[in-house]
Design a protein around this motif. Structure first.
Motif, short mmCIF file in Angstrom:
data_model
loop_
_atom_site.label_atom_id
_atom_site.label_comp_id
_atom_site.label_asym_id
_atom_site.label_seq_id
_atom_site.Cartn_x
_atom_site.Cartn_y
_atom_site.Cartn_z
N LEU A 80 0.92 -0.98 0.27
CA LEU A 80 0.63 -0.21 0.59
C LEU A 80 0.68 1.22 0.21
N GLY A 81 2.17 1.41 0.70
CA GLY A 81 2.62 1.95 1.07
C GLY A 81 3.60 2.59 -0.05
N TYR A 82 4.39 1.59 -1.15
CA TYR A 82 5.06 1.41 -1.58
C TYR A 82 5.24 2.55 -2.80
N ARG A 83 6.30 2.84 -2.95
CA ARG A 83 6.38 3.72 -3.52
C ARG A 83 8.05 3.99 -4.26
N GLY A 84 8.29 3.14 -4.77
CA GLY A 84 9.74 2.78 -5.84
C GLY A 84 10.89 2.35 -4.90
N MET A 85 10.76 2.54 -3.72
CA MET A 85 12.15 2.74 -2.83
C MET A 85 12.34 1.37 -2.21
N GLY A 86 13.64 1.06 -2.32
CA GLY A 86 13.63 -0.80 -1.66
C GLY A 86 15.46 -0.84 -0.85
N TYR A 87 15.69 -2.43 -0.75
CA TYR A 87 16.72 -2.01 -0.42
C TYR A 87 17.66 -2.45 -0.96
N SER A 88 17.69 -2.75 -2.30
CA SER A 88 18.69 -2.64 -3.65
C SER A 88 17.99 -2.30 -4.81
N GLN A 89 18.34 -2.40 -5.77
CA GLN A 89 17.87 -2.29 -7.26
C GLN A 89 16.78 -3.83 -7.90
N GLU A 90 17.43 -4.75 -7.14
CA GLU A 90 16.74 -6.11 -7.02
C GLU A 90 15.38 -6.52 -6.94
N TYR A 91 15.83 -5.91 -5.08
CA TYR A 91 13.95 -5.84 -4.63
C TYR A 91 13.09 -4.77 -5.47
N VAL A 92 13.91 -3.66 -6.01
CA VAL A 92 13.13 -2.77 -5.98
C VAL A 92 11.95 -3.23 -7.51
N GLU A 93 13.21 -3.78 -9.09
CA GLU A 93 12.19 -4.53 -9.90
C GLU A 93 11.60 -5.62 -9.42
N ASN A 94 12.01 -7.07 -8.15
CA ASN A 94 10.71 -7.86 -8.07
C ASN A 94 9.55 -6.97 -7.07
N MET A 95 9.20 -6.24 -6.29
CA MET A 95 8.68 -4.93 -5.89
C MET A 95 7.63 -4.63 -6.43
N THR A 96 8.49 -3.70 -7.65
CA THR A 96 7.59 -2.56 -9.12
C THR A 96 7.03 -3.95 -9.80
N ARG A 97 7.11 -4.52 -10.26
CA ARG A 97 6.76 -5.69 -10.67
C ARG A 97 4.85 -6.36 -10.15
N LEU A 98 5.14 -7.08 -8.78
CA LEU A 98 4.34 -6.81 -8.14
C LEU A 98 4.09 -6.16 -8.44
N HIS A 99 4.11 -4.94 -7.62
CA HIS A 99 2.52 -3.63 -7.56
C HIS A 99 1.96 -4.01 -8.68
N GLN A 100 3.25 -4.48 -9.60
CA GLN A 100 2.03 -3.40 -10.96
C GLN A 100 1.04 -4.12 -10.97
N ALA A 101 0.83 -5.46 -11.16
CA ALA A 101 0.79 -6.65 -11.38
C ALA A 101 -0.85 -6.67 -10.51
N LEU A 102 -0.88 -6.41 -9.10
CA LEU A 102 -1.55 -6.16 -8.96
C LEU A 102 -2.64 -5.02 -8.96
N ARG A 103 -2.17 -4.01 -9.20
CA ARG A 103 -3.01 -2.29 -9.99
C ARG A 103 -3.17 -3.13 -10.97
N GLU A 104 -2.77 -3.64 -12.05
CA GLU A 104 -3.31 -3.84 -13.49
C GLU A 104 -4.30 -4.70 -12.98
N ASN A 105 -4.43 -6.03 -12.12
CA ASN A 105 -5.26 -6.75 -11.93
C ASN A 105 -5.52 -7.35 -10.26
N PRO A 106 -6.67 -6.34 -9.97
CA PRO A 106 -6.39 -6.22 -8.73
C PRO A 106 -8.11 -8.49 -8.10
N LYS A 107 -7.65 -9.38 -9.54
CA LYS A 107 -8.03 -10.22 -9.41
C LYS A 107 -7.50 -10.89 -9.16
#
Length: 138
Positions: A13-40
């Motif tokens: 809910l609070g994710y804004r593109g910051m994280g612990y490493s570039q790899e972590y941010v890329e993974n979190m962004t992918r998941l976040h975007q998937a949920l945002r685009e397809n809430p099902k």
């Protein structure tokens, strides 16, 4: 289907593109975007390390096994009326947030999280309460 632990439901809910490493941010962004685009999208609630933890940087002590995180996971799931092993759509998780969570819950439930000071998690909860869904990460 994604596997997520309890406290990561709030982190998303609070994710804004910051994280612990570039790899972590890329993974979190992918998941976040998937949920945002397809809430099902289906989520399975798990105990302990999940698909976000997989990309946490190896810096010695494994943060994702910290006892405080297991406690935070349990408190968040209980607050939302959810349980380990449950499979549900992201939109159903948002619905549970609307029913059971208020922005100030972050101050107590996530009191030991260093990301709390940014205030973005409270904003994210408010956006869910307002029916806006997950915020776009640019």
């Amino acid at each position: 289907m994604y596997k997520l632990r309890g406290h990561h439901l709030f982190c998303l809910l609070g994710y804004r593109g910051m994280g612990y490493s570039q790899e972590y941010v890329e993974n979190m962004t992918r998941l976040h975007q998937a949920l945002r685009e397809n809430p099902k999208t289906l989520i399975e609630l798990v105990k302990g390390p999940d698909q976000l933890c997989e990309k946490y940087p190896n810096t010695g002590d494994y943060h994702c096994q910290d006892a405080n995180l297991y406690e935070r996971d349990a408190v968040i799931l209980e607050k939302m009326g959810l349980h380990i092993g449950q499979k549900l759509k992201w939109e159903d998780i948002e619905s549970q947030i609307q029913k059971h969570v208020i922005p100030t819950d972050i101050q107590t439930v996530c009191s030991t999280c260093h990301w709390r000071s940014y205030g973005v998690c409270e904003e994210g909860i408010q956006e869910i309460l307002d029916g806006k869904g997950l915020r776009e990460v640019k």
